[in-house]
Design a protein around this motif. Sequence first.
Motif, short mmCIF file in Angstrom:
data_model
loop_
_atom_site.label_atom_id
_atom_site.label_comp_id
_atom_site.label_asym_id
_atom_site.label_seq_id
_atom_site.Cartn_x
_atom_site.Cartn_y
_atom_site.Cartn_z
N ASP A 172 0.81 -1.22 0.00
CA ASP A 172 0.00 0.00 0.00
C ASP A 172 0.84 1.27 0.00
N ALA A 173 2.12 1.16 -0.26
CA ALA A 173 2.99 2.34 -0.26
C ALA A 173 2.73 3.20 -1.50
N PRO A 174 2.78 4.51 -1.34
CA PRO A 174 2.63 5.39 -2.50
C PRO A 174 3.92 5.42 -3.33
N LYS A 175 3.89 6.15 -4.40
CA LYS A 175 5.09 6.34 -5.22
C LYS A 175 6.15 7.01 -4.35
N VAL A 176 7.41 6.56 -4.49
CA VAL A 176 8.51 7.10 -3.68
C VAL A 176 9.55 7.73 -4.61
N ILE A 177 9.92 8.96 -4.27
CA ILE A 177 10.98 9.67 -4.98
C ILE A 177 12.06 9.99 -3.97
N ILE A 178 13.29 9.62 -4.29
CA ILE A 178 14.43 9.94 -3.43
C ILE A 178 15.14 11.12 -4.07
N TYR A 179 15.15 12.24 -3.36
CA TYR A 179 15.60 13.50 -3.90
C TYR A 179 16.99 13.88 -3.38
N ARG A 180 17.92 14.00 -4.28
CA ARG A 180 19.26 14.53 -4.08
C ARG A 180 20.06 13.91 -2.93
N PRO A 181 20.18 12.57 -2.91
CA PRO A 181 21.07 11.98 -1.91
C PRO A 181 22.52 12.21 -2.31
N ASN A 182 23.40 12.34 -1.32
CA ASN A 182 24.81 12.47 -1.66
C ASN A 182 25.34 11.12 -2.14
N HIS A 183 26.55 11.09 -2.61
CA HIS A 183 27.12 9.87 -3.21
C HIS A 183 27.12 8.71 -2.22
N ARG A 184 27.51 8.96 -0.98
CA ARG A 184 27.60 7.90 0.03
C ARG A 184 26.21 7.32 0.33
N VAL A 185 25.23 8.19 0.50
CA VAL A 185 23.86 7.74 0.79
C VAL A 185 23.29 6.99 -0.41
N LYS A 186 23.49 7.53 -1.60
CA LYS A 186 22.98 6.89 -2.81
C LYS A 186 23.57 5.49 -2.99
N ARG A 187 24.85 5.34 -2.69
CA ARG A 187 25.51 4.04 -2.82
C ARG A 187 24.87 3.01 -1.89
N ILE A 188 24.60 3.40 -0.65
CA ILE A 188 23.98 2.48 0.31
C ILE A 188 22.56 2.13 -0.14
N LEU A 189 21.80 3.13 -0.58
CA LEU A 189 20.43 2.87 -1.04
C LEU A 189 20.41 1.94 -2.26
N HIS A 190 21.35 2.12 -3.18
CA HIS A 190 21.44 1.22 -4.33
C HIS A 190 21.84 -0.18 -3.88
N HIS A 191 22.73 -0.25 -2.90
CA HIS A 191 23.20 -1.55 -2.39
C HIS A 191 22.04 -2.40 -1.88
N VAL A 192 21.07 -1.78 -1.23
CA VAL A 192 19.94 -2.55 -0.69
C VAL A 192 18.82 -2.75 -1.71
N GLY A 193 18.93 -2.15 -2.89
CA GLY A 193 17.95 -2.37 -3.94
C GLY A 193 16.81 -1.38 -4.00
N THR A 194 17.00 -0.21 -3.43
CA THR A 194 15.94 0.79 -3.39
C THR A 194 15.46 1.22 -4.76
N GLU A 195 16.34 1.18 -5.75
CA GLU A 195 15.93 1.63 -7.08
C GLU A 195 14.83 0.75 -7.68
N ALA A 196 14.59 -0.41 -7.11
CA ALA A 196 13.51 -1.27 -7.59
C ALA A 196 12.14 -0.73 -7.21
N VAL A 197 12.07 0.09 -6.16
CA VAL A 197 10.77 0.59 -5.68
C VAL A 197 10.69 2.10 -5.61
N ALA A 198 11.77 2.78 -5.98
CA ALA A 198 11.80 4.25 -5.89
C ALA A 198 12.50 4.83 -7.09
N THR A 199 12.18 6.10 -7.35
CA THR A 199 12.83 6.86 -8.40
C THR A 199 13.82 7.82 -7.75
#
Length: 109
Positions: free
Chosen positions: A79-106
């Motif tokens: 039931d989650a709405p659309k998720v947009i991740i806005y302007r993470p720094n390189h370190r944060v973006k790397r961790i989020l990609h590592h866990v697979g966030t790009e599969a459920v977020a833009t």
Amino acid sequence: MPTFATPGRRLPLAISWEGERAILTFHGVLHSSAARAIEEQLQDPRLRDAREWLFDMRALDRIDLVCAYALLRAASAADAPKVIIYRPNHRVKRILHHVGTEAVATFEV
């Protein structure tokens, strides 16, 4: 709607609204000790009524894997709405990609 991890200790998260969009502004560092409180906050019915969640991460310095997985679980709920991740720094973006966030977020950079 400020949130608290434990009595007297603020979460590095502020929530505001822009129409049907919930803006979740993260700042500082997200340690594993905040994961449960963040997951509980994201289950708030008012957030579930939003059409979109904008995770504003411009001011987030670091996130650990436990919190990244907590965000992933919340964003991938049925039931989650659309998720947009806005302007993470390189370190944060790397961790989020590592866990697979790009599969459920833009990601917006």
